[in-house]
Design a protein around this motif. Sequence first.
Motif, mmCIF file in Angstrom:
data_model
loop_
_atom_site.group_PDB
_atom_site.id
_atom_site.type_symbol
_atom_site.label_atom_id
_atom_site.label_comp_id
_atom_site.label_asym_id
_atom_site.label_seq_id
_atom_site.Cartn_x
_atom_site.Cartn_y
_atom_site.Cartn_z
ATOM 1 N N ARG A 1 2.418 1.964 -3.453
ATOM 2 C CA ARG A 1 1.327 2.438 -4.195
ATOM 3 C C ARG A 1 0.932 3.823 -3.861
ATOM 4 O O ARG A 1 0.923 4.682 -5.068
ATOM 5 C CB ARG A 1 0.259 1.661 -4.309
ATOM 6 C CG ARG A 1 0.442 0.145 -5.008
ATOM 7 C CD ARG A 1 -0.828 -0.508 -5.240
ATOM 8 N NE ARG A 1 -1.180 -1.387 -3.762
ATOM 9 C CZ ARG A 1 -2.155 -1.252 -3.198
ATOM 10 N NH1 ARG A 1 -3.123 -0.350 -3.513
ATOM 11 N NH2 ARG A 1 -2.391 -1.716 -1.899
ATOM 12 N N VAL A 2 0.910 4.085 -2.778
ATOM 13 C CA VAL A 2 0.860 5.609 -2.463
ATOM 14 C C VAL A 2 2.105 6.679 -2.667
ATOM 15 O O VAL A 2 1.975 7.530 -3.524
ATOM 16 C CB VAL A 2 0.647 5.747 -0.840
ATOM 17 C CG1 VAL A 2 0.765 7.372 -0.690
ATOM 18 C CG2 VAL A 2 -0.899 5.262 -0.537
ATOM 19 N N SER B 1 2.065 6.992 -6.692
ATOM 20 C CA SER B 1 0.917 7.857 -7.121
ATOM 21 C C SER B 1 1.062 9.356 -6.325
ATOM 22 O O SER B 1 0.500 10.113 -7.345
ATOM 23 C CB SER B 1 -0.337 7.211 -6.368
ATOM 24 O OG SER B 1 -0.825 6.162 -6.882
ATOM 25 N N SER B 2 2.061 9.672 -5.725
ATOM 26 C CA SER B 2 2.043 10.965 -5.024
ATOM 27 C C SER B 2 2.382 11.758 -6.249
ATOM 28 O O SER B 2 1.795 12.939 -6.343
ATOM 29 C CB SER B 2 2.719 10.948 -4.017
ATOM 30 O OG SER B 2 4.308 10.702 -4.244
ATOM 31 N N SER C 1 -4.610 7.334 -10.256
ATOM 32 C CA SER C 1 -4.266 7.269 -8.791
ATOM 33 C C SER C 1 -5.430 6.495 -8.078
ATOM 34 O O SER C 1 -4.923 5.888 -7.030
ATOM 35 C CB SER C 1 -4.197 8.659 -8.401
ATOM 36 O OG SER C 1 -3.238 9.181 -9.096
ATOM 37 N N ILE D 1 -4.206 3.066 -6.035
ATOM 38 C CA ILE D 1 -4.286 3.247 -4.526
ATOM 39 C C ILE D 1 -5.300 2.270 -3.897
ATOM 40 O O ILE D 1 -4.995 1.570 -2.983
ATOM 41 C CB ILE D 1 -4.260 4.576 -3.864
ATOM 42 C CG1 ILE D 1 -2.896 5.332 -4.584
ATOM 43 C CG2 ILE D 1 -4.115 4.451 -2.269
ATOM 44 C CD1 ILE D 1 -2.854 6.747 -4.004
ATOM 45 N N PHE E 1 0.869 -1.251 0.027
ATOM 46 C CA PHE E 1 -0.109 0.096 -0.090
ATOM 47 C C PHE E 1 0.841 1.133 -0.160
ATOM 48 O O PHE E 1 0.620 2.275 -0.741
ATOM 49 C CB PHE E 1 -0.907 0.068 1.266
ATOM 50 C CG PHE E 1 -1.827 1.176 1.138
ATOM 51 C CD1 PHE E 1 -3.003 1.642 0.448
ATOM 52 C CD2 PHE E 1 -1.414 2.250 2.188
ATOM 53 C CE1 PHE E 1 -3.522 2.630 0.364
ATOM 54 C CE2 PHE E 1 -2.409 3.441 2.361
ATOM 55 C CZ PHE E 1 -3.575 3.465 1.515
#
Length: 126
Positions: free
Chosen positions: A20-21, A24-25, A70, A74, A17
Motif C-alpha cells: 500500500r505504501v 501510494s508513493s 493516500s 495506507i 502495508f
Amino acid sequence: MKYSIFKNKGIKTFFDFFARVAISSIFISAIPGKITGFEKTVEYVSSKGIPDPIASILLVGAIICLTLGSGFFIFGGNQKIGSAFLLLFLIPTTIIFHVFPFHQRAVLMNLGLIGGLLITALREPE
C-alpha cells in the motif's frame, strides 16, 4: 508447497502495508508540486480545454483526493475508501492527460495502478 512465508500473519500484514505504501508513493510524491505550483498546474489543466475556474476547482479536488486517498489507503482501517479516492483522481486524469493524444507508457502505468487499486477496493476483508 506445504509452508509459505505468506501464510504467516505478521509477514502477510507487513507485505500488505508495504504494498500500500509502494502504490501510494506515486500519489504522495505528486502532492507538493500541485500545491507549490498551483497556478502553473491550473494553466496546464486549462491547456487541455478546461476553463480556468473549473481547472482550479478540479485541482483542489485532485489535491484532496490524493491526500485523503493516500492517507486512507495506507493507514485507514478500510483501504477501500482510500482506493475510491485515488481512483476518483486517477481515472479522469488518465483520460484527460494521456489518452488524447495517446501516451502509451503513461496509460499502461496508470492502468497498472488502477488494477492494483481495484484489487484493493474489491477484496473482501479476512
